[in-house]
Motif scaffolding. Structure first.
Motif, PDB file in Angstrom:
ATOM      1  N   TYR A 163       0.951  -1.189  -0.208  1.00 45.93           N
ATOM      2  CA  TYR A 163      -0.044   0.051  -0.033  1.00 45.93           C
ATOM      3  C   TYR A 163       0.726   1.260   0.469  1.00 45.93           C
ATOM      4  N   CYS A 164       2.422   1.358   0.812  1.00 48.20           N
ATOM      5  CA  CYS A 164       3.386   2.628   0.205  1.00 48.20           C
ATOM      6  C   CYS A 164       3.334   2.212  -0.445  1.00 48.20           C
ATOM      7  N   LYS A 165       3.806   1.734  -1.399  1.00 45.63           N
ATOM      8  CA  LYS A 165       5.001   1.659  -2.730  1.00 45.63           C
ATOM      9  C   LYS A 165       3.611   2.160  -3.474  1.00 45.63           C
ATOM     10  N   ASN A 166       2.585   2.298  -3.410  1.00 44.72           N
ATOM     11  CA  ASN A 166       0.974   1.447  -4.240  1.00 44.72           C
ATOM     12  C   ASN A 166       1.200   3.524  -4.469  1.00 44.72           C
ATOM     13  N   LEU A 167       0.886   3.866  -2.749  1.00 35.14           N
ATOM     14  CA  LEU A 167       0.777   5.339  -2.456  1.00 35.14           C
ATOM     15  C   LEU A 167       1.896   6.390  -2.825  1.00 35.14           C
ATOM     16  N   LYS A 168       3.302   5.958  -2.540  1.00 39.82           N
ATOM     17  CA  LYS A 168       4.338   6.826  -2.705  1.00 39.82           C
ATOM     18  C   LYS A 168       4.256   6.715  -4.838  1.00 39.82           C
ATOM     19  N   ASN A 169       4.009   5.557  -5.695  1.00 37.28           N
ATOM     20  CA  ASN A 169       3.880   6.560  -6.573  1.00 37.28           C
ATOM     21  C   ASN A 169       3.022   6.524  -6.786  1.00 37.28           C
ATOM     22  N   GLN A 170       1.645   7.090  -7.019  1.00 40.59           N
ATOM     23  CA  GLN A 170       0.706   7.879  -7.010  1.00 40.59           C
ATOM     24  C   GLN A 170       0.862   8.784  -6.877  1.00 40.59           C
ATOM     25  N   MET A 171       1.817   8.936  -5.877  1.00 44.13           N
ATOM     26  CA  MET A 171       1.738  11.206  -5.390  1.00 44.13           C
ATOM     27  C   MET A 171       2.538  11.415  -6.531  1.00 44.13           C
ATOM     28  N   LYS A 172       4.060  10.347  -6.659  1.00 42.38           N
ATOM     29  CA  LYS A 172       5.149  10.750  -7.454  1.00 42.38           C
ATOM     30  C   LYS A 172       4.417  11.644  -9.133  1.00 42.38           C
ATOM     31  N   ARG A 173       3.728  10.925  -9.351  1.00 45.63           N
ATOM     32  CA  ARG A 173       2.612  11.140 -10.057  1.00 45.63           C
ATOM     33  C   ARG A 173       2.318  12.539 -10.242  1.00 45.63           C
ATOM     34  N   ALA A 174       1.989  12.876  -9.404  1.00 41.79           N
ATOM     35  CA  ALA A 174       0.687  13.933  -8.887  1.00 41.79           C
ATOM     36  C   ALA A 174       1.670  14.840  -8.120  1.00 41.79           C
ATOM     37  N   GLN A 175       2.475  14.617  -8.367  1.00 41.10           N
ATOM     38  CA  GLN A 175       4.125  15.553  -8.288  1.00 41.10           C
ATOM     39  C   GLN A 175       3.269  16.356  -6.003  1.00 41.10           C
ATOM     40  N   ILE A 176       3.769  15.513  -5.565  1.00 37.88           N
ATOM     41  CA  ILE A 176       3.232  15.664  -4.300  1.00 37.88           C
ATOM     42  C   ILE A 176       4.521  15.146  -3.354  1.00 37.88           C
ATOM     43  N   GLU A 177       4.809  15.953  -2.801  1.00 35.59           N
ATOM     44  CA  GLU A 177       5.993  15.555  -2.297  1.00 35.59           C
ATOM     45  C   GLU A 177       6.747  15.413  -0.969  1.00 35.59           C
ATOM     46  N   TRP A 178       7.050  14.198  -0.257  1.00 35.90           N
ATOM     47  CA  TRP A 178       7.428  14.341   1.331  1.00 35.90           C
ATOM     48  C   TRP A 178       7.958  13.602   1.626  1.00 35.90           C
ATOM     49  N   ASP A 179       8.163  13.241   3.133  1.00 35.13           N
ATOM     50  CA  ASP A 179       9.586  13.315   3.841  1.00 35.13           C
ATOM     51  C   ASP A 179       9.265  11.536   3.702  1.00 35.13           C
ATOM     52  N   GLU A 180       9.745  10.395   3.818  1.00 38.82           N
ATOM     53  CA  GLU A 180       9.512   9.178   4.282  1.00 38.82           C
ATOM     54  C   GLU A 180      10.149   8.348   5.112  1.00 38.82           C
ATOM     55  N   VAL A 181       9.374   7.558   5.918  1.00 40.29           N
ATOM     56  CA  VAL A 181      10.294   8.024   8.021  1.00 40.29           C
ATOM     57  C   VAL A 181      10.201   5.990   7.902  1.00 40.29           C
ATOM     58  N   ASP A 182      11.205   5.301   7.425  1.00 40.28           N
ATOM     59  CA  ASP A 182      11.371   3.694   7.455  1.00 40.28           C
ATOM     60  C   ASP A 182      10.280   3.175   9.001  1.00 40.28           C
ATOM     61  N   ILE A 183       9.447   2.099   9.298  1.00 46.44           N
ATOM     62  CA  ILE A 183       9.216   2.454  11.103  1.00 46.44           C
ATOM     63  C   ILE A 183       9.569   1.365  11.709  1.00 46.44           C
TER      64      ILE A 183
END
Length: 81
Positions: free
Chosen positions: A14-34
């Motif tokens: 689910y994380c990988k899917n959302l990251k790909n969608q956000m990347k395509r939508a040009q939304i930037e984020w900080d990522e933290v591996d719990i």
């Protein structure tokens, strides 16, 4: 642009899917591996009633969304603009 932190794990589909969608939508984020950050894991538990659910996104206003759709992320960011 509003700041977004995404709490993830390397194996989360689910994380990988959302990251790909956000990347395509040009939304930037900080990522933290719990799995690498125990304090972040505890924070995610606090947000999610004791569960380490990922992806959990936290926004600059302190609001959080758990396993959100891209539309939910976009709506929240529009609210912050």
């Amino acid at each position: 642009m509003a700041k977004v932190t995404m709490y993830t794990t390397p194996w989360c589909g689910y994380c990988k899917n959302l990251k790909n969608q956000m990347k395509r939508a040009q939304i930037e984020w900080d990522e933290v591996d719990i799995e690498q950050d125990s304090a972040a894991a505890k924070h995610v538990e606090e947000i999610n009633g004791g569960d380490q659910i990922v992806p959990t996104l936290e926004f600059s206003d302190g609001a959080a969304l758990t396993n959100p759709s891209l539309k939910a992320v976009q709506a929240k960011l529009a609210e912050l603009d």
